[in-house]
Design a protein around this motif. Structure first.
Motif, PDB file in Angstrom:
ATOM      1  N   ALA A  75       1.630   9.256  -5.979  1.00 54.86           N
ATOM      2  CA  ALA A  75       2.052  10.625  -5.689  1.00 54.86           C
ATOM      3  C   ALA A  75       3.125  11.078  -6.689  1.00 54.86           C
ATOM      4  CB  ALA A  75       2.589  10.725  -4.262  1.00 54.86           C
ATOM      5  N   MET A  76       4.022  10.188  -7.048  1.00 59.21           N
ATOM      6  CA  MET A  76       5.060  10.528  -8.021  1.00 59.21           C
ATOM      7  C   MET A  76       4.438  10.803  -9.390  1.00 59.21           C
ATOM      8  SD  MET A  76       8.214  11.128  -8.673  1.00 59.21           S
ATOM      9  CE  MET A  76       9.188  10.434  -7.378  1.00 59.21           C
ATOM     10  N   ARG A  77       3.488   9.974  -9.805  1.00 58.70           N
ATOM     11  CA  ARG A  77       2.802  10.215 -11.085  1.00 58.70           C
ATOM     12  C   ARG A  77       2.096  11.564 -11.073  1.00 58.70           C
ATOM     13  NH1 ARG A  77       1.807   4.667 -10.596  1.00 58.70           N
ATOM     14  NH2 ARG A  77      -0.237   5.017  -9.695  1.00 58.70           N
ATOM     15  N   ASN A  78       1.435  11.886  -9.963  1.00 62.08           N
ATOM     16  CA  ASN A  78       0.755  13.178  -9.847  1.00 62.08           C
ATOM     17  C   ASN A  78       1.746  14.329  -9.901  1.00 62.08           C
ATOM     18  OD1 ASN A  78      -1.687  11.868  -9.619  1.00 62.08           O
ATOM     19  ND2 ASN A  78      -1.774  12.029  -7.393  1.00 62.08           N
ATOM     20  N   ARG A 129       0.831  -1.209   0.000  1.00 61.94           N
ATOM     21  CA  ARG A 129       0.000   0.000   0.000  1.00 61.94           C
ATOM     22  C   ARG A 129       0.867   1.261   0.000  1.00 61.94           C
ATOM     23  NH1 ARG A 129      -3.193  -3.401   3.192  1.00 61.94           N
ATOM     24  NH2 ARG A 129      -2.228  -2.699   5.125  1.00 61.94           N
ATOM     25  N   GLN A 130       1.932   1.251   0.793  1.00 59.56           N
ATOM     26  CA  GLN A 130       2.829   2.405   0.842  1.00 59.56           C
ATOM     27  C   GLN A 130       3.501   2.636  -0.513  1.00 59.56           C
ATOM     28  OE1 GLN A 130       5.533   1.487   4.014  1.00 59.56           O
ATOM     29  NE2 GLN A 130       4.069   2.034   5.619  1.00 59.56           N
ATOM     30  N   GLU A 131       3.972   1.570  -1.130  1.00 54.09           N
ATOM     31  CA  GLU A 131       4.632   1.688  -2.435  1.00 54.09           C
ATOM     32  C   GLU A 131       3.643   2.189  -3.486  1.00 54.09           C
ATOM     33  OE1 GLU A 131       7.896   1.130  -3.321  1.00 54.09           O
ATOM     34  OE2 GLU A 131       8.388   0.816  -1.210  1.00 54.09           O
ATOM     35  N   ASP A 132       2.414   1.681  -3.444  1.00 55.14           N
ATOM     36  CA  ASP A 132       1.398   2.129  -4.392  1.00 55.14           C
ATOM     37  C   ASP A 132       1.080   3.608  -4.199  1.00 55.14           C
ATOM     38  OD1 ASP A 132       1.272  -0.406  -5.480  1.00 55.14           O
ATOM     39  OD2 ASP A 132      -0.632  -0.937  -4.520  1.00 55.14           O
TER      40      ASP A 132
END
Length: 72
Positions: free
Chosen positions: A48-51, A40-43
């Motif tokens: 957040a990185m994509r955003n 869940r943390q990695e997802d």
């Protein structure tokens, strides 16, 4: 559900047994929950990185930041 076999040091498995007992769980369930939380943390980080990479500037300025007068 799938079963997996892992190899850990004696000290680690002893800690895991005590920690699982303290939580009222089994080592298997505790490890499964830890892995699910890590997923869940990695997802969330990947989202957040994509955003952040999709962020578009609101305009240009002559410096690294917009001047206050340019924001009004």
């Amino acid at each position: 559900m799938k079963n997996v076999t892992i190899t850990v040091d004696d000290g680690v498995i002893e800690w895991a047994r005590v920690e699982a007992a303290r939580r009222g769980s089994s080592v298997s369930r505790m490890v499964g929950e830890m892995l699910a939380e890590k997923m869940r943390q990695e997802d969330a980080y990947a989202q957040a990185m994509r955003n952040a990479l999709r962020f578009e500037s609101w305009g240009e300025s002559e410096g690294p930041y917009l001047r206050l007068s340019e924001m009004r």
